[in-house]
Scaffold this motif. Structure first.
Motif: not given
Length: 118
Positions: A40-42, A98-107
């Motif tokens: 997970v990267k932000a 790829t999926s968005e985990i939270s605003k500004g962070a993706s897995e």
């Protein structure tokens, strides 16, 4: 078809990581299960400011492209390490999501079937 060899450590590495069902020139003798790796990267504030300005002018957002490329490489390396831990020689049918985990962070997740070759 994508065939790539990536070293996991100095002692053991995979023969191949492929998106196909087989490894050309090799026979699969055992299916070991699903190998997976994720990260997970932000984004960071500084990068958001510069990329926001670049977005106004149009064109590639290179900092984000680099971030996603690093995330993909990390997910693949972790999947390959998982396959080696399972005793695999290769990973077939590799897929990525790829999926968005939270605003500004993706897995980014990479997964495939760990196999043992002849």
């Amino acid at each position: 078809m994508a065939t790539e060899t990536r070293p996991i450590d100095a002692q053991q590495s995979l023969v191949a990581t492929v998106t196909t069902e087989t490894v050309p020139g090799h026979e699969i003798v055992e299916v070991l299960g699903i190998a997976r790796g994720n990260t997970v990267k932000a984004r960071n504030v500084g990068r958001d400011i510069t990329q926001g300005l670049r977005n106004l002018a149009g064109g590639e957002l290179k900092a984000y492209s680099t971030l996603l490329s690093q995330a993909r490489d990390e997910a693949i390396a972790r999947m390959e390490a998982d396959a080696v831990e399972m005793g695999g020689d290769a990973v077939v049918n590799v897929r990525m999501e790829t999926s968005e985990i939270s605003k500004g962070a993706s897995e980014v997740i990479a997964y495939g079937t760990a196999v043992r070759l002849e």
